[in-house]
Motif scaffolding. Structure first.
Motif, mmCIF file in Angstrom:
data_model
loop_
_atom_site.group_PDB
_atom_site.id
_atom_site.type_symbol
_atom_site.label_atom_id
_atom_site.label_comp_id
_atom_site.label_asym_id
_atom_site.label_seq_id
_atom_site.Cartn_x
_atom_site.Cartn_y
_atom_site.Cartn_z
ATOM 1 N N ILE A 17 -97.016 -1.085 35.055
ATOM 2 C CA ILE A 17 -97.678 0.126 35.912
ATOM 3 C C ILE A 17 -99.108 0.459 35.993
ATOM 4 O O ILE A 17 -99.902 0.513 36.780
ATOM 5 C CB ILE A 17 -96.618 1.460 35.254
ATOM 6 C CG1 ILE A 17 -95.514 1.296 34.861
ATOM 7 C CG2 ILE A 17 -97.741 2.927 35.135
ATOM 8 C CD1 ILE A 17 -95.182 2.853 33.829
ATOM 9 N N THR A 80 -102.205 2.965 29.695
ATOM 10 C CA THR A 80 -100.861 2.297 30.279
ATOM 11 C C THR A 80 -99.890 1.051 28.899
ATOM 12 O O THR A 80 -99.667 0.675 28.814
ATOM 13 C CB THR A 80 -100.541 1.586 31.570
ATOM 14 O OG1 THR A 80 -101.258 0.255 31.430
ATOM 15 C CG2 THR A 80 -101.016 2.562 32.252
ATOM 16 N N GLY A 204 -93.427 0.249 39.662
ATOM 17 C CA GLY A 204 -94.718 0.484 38.829
ATOM 18 C C GLY A 204 -95.690 1.579 39.896
ATOM 19 O O GLY A 204 -95.743 2.514 39.745
#
Length: 234
Positions: A17, A80, A204
């Motif tokens: 991501i 993230t 993602g």
């Protein structure tokens, strides 16, 4: 472009991501800084994106402080980074549950404390839908995600006018699942996809789009958005 001339730091930006977010921010005109503890992967990403790469370990106070000394004032920060270790509640090692909280929750806490975000900027945290839909053998991940979501709401007040939001993904096919045996991974993803209203698991890029929306929307703060393919309604 949505982020033209903005300085965006993606902590955990070397894969999954985070990488998708860094790529999308770059396409939208941002000056991107990617931070990760994986130096080899980080350098490859920086070269590919023409971005600045800064090695950083979110479990280390001085590493995070050094990262933001090097960054200086920034417009947006996205976290993230996650180092997850879990198992059955009765038998999972305390070393593993502490490591999960260090990597996921305390790592985000350190970043939020140290980042010098401009007044019209934002901080976006990435939690996970286990916070509201737990499953067996993942209690510590559920707890870490729930804590992150509570933290994002509290920081929306404490860090104002900097905006603070959280994105909570469902099942996403990213390299974080690479440790699973390949057949088990494929079977799990296929079973999940078949049960979801959208008929697929996430990528993602699906989460990155929501993150960029938070970066660009000056009226969004204290918000938590679940991007899960409809998992919460089945």
């Amino acid at each position: 472009m949505l982020l033209a001339g903005k300085k965006v730091v993606v902590v955990g930006g070397s894969s999954g991501i985070g990488l998708a977010t860094a790529e999308m921010a770059k396409r939208e005109g941002a000056d991107v800084i990617v931070a990760s503890r994986n130096v080899d992967r980080l350098d490859r990403v920086a070269e590919k994106l023409n971005a600045i790469a800064i090695p950083a370990d979110v479990t280390d106070d001085e590493s995070v402080a050094s990262l933001f000394r090097r960054c200086g004032p920034v417009d947006h920060v996205v976290v993230t980074a996650a180092q997850l270790r879990t198992g059955p509640f009765k038998t999972v090692a305390m070393e593993d549950v502490r490591a999960t909280m260090e990597g996921k929750f305390w790592g985000a806490w350190r970043v939020a404390q140290r980042a010098d975000i401009r007044a019209d900027g934002s901080l976006t945290l990435v939690s996970g839908f286990l916070s509201v839909r737990p499953r067996p053998n993942s209690a510590i991940v559920s707890a870490a995600n729930g804590a992150l979501e509570s933290l994002s709401r509290a920081l929306a007040l404490e860090l104002a006018p900097v905006r603070v939001n959280a994105v909570s993904p469902g099942v996403i096919d990213t390299p974080i699942r690479a440790a699973m045996p390949e057949k088990a991974r494929r079977d799990m993803l296929a079973k999940t996809a078949a049960a979801l209203p959208v008929g697929r698991v996430g990528a993602g890029e699906d989460i990155a789009r929501q993150i960029l929306s938070f970066l660009a929307n000056g009226f969004a703060t204290g918000s938590i958005v679940y991007i899960d393919g409809g998992a919460l309604v089945i």
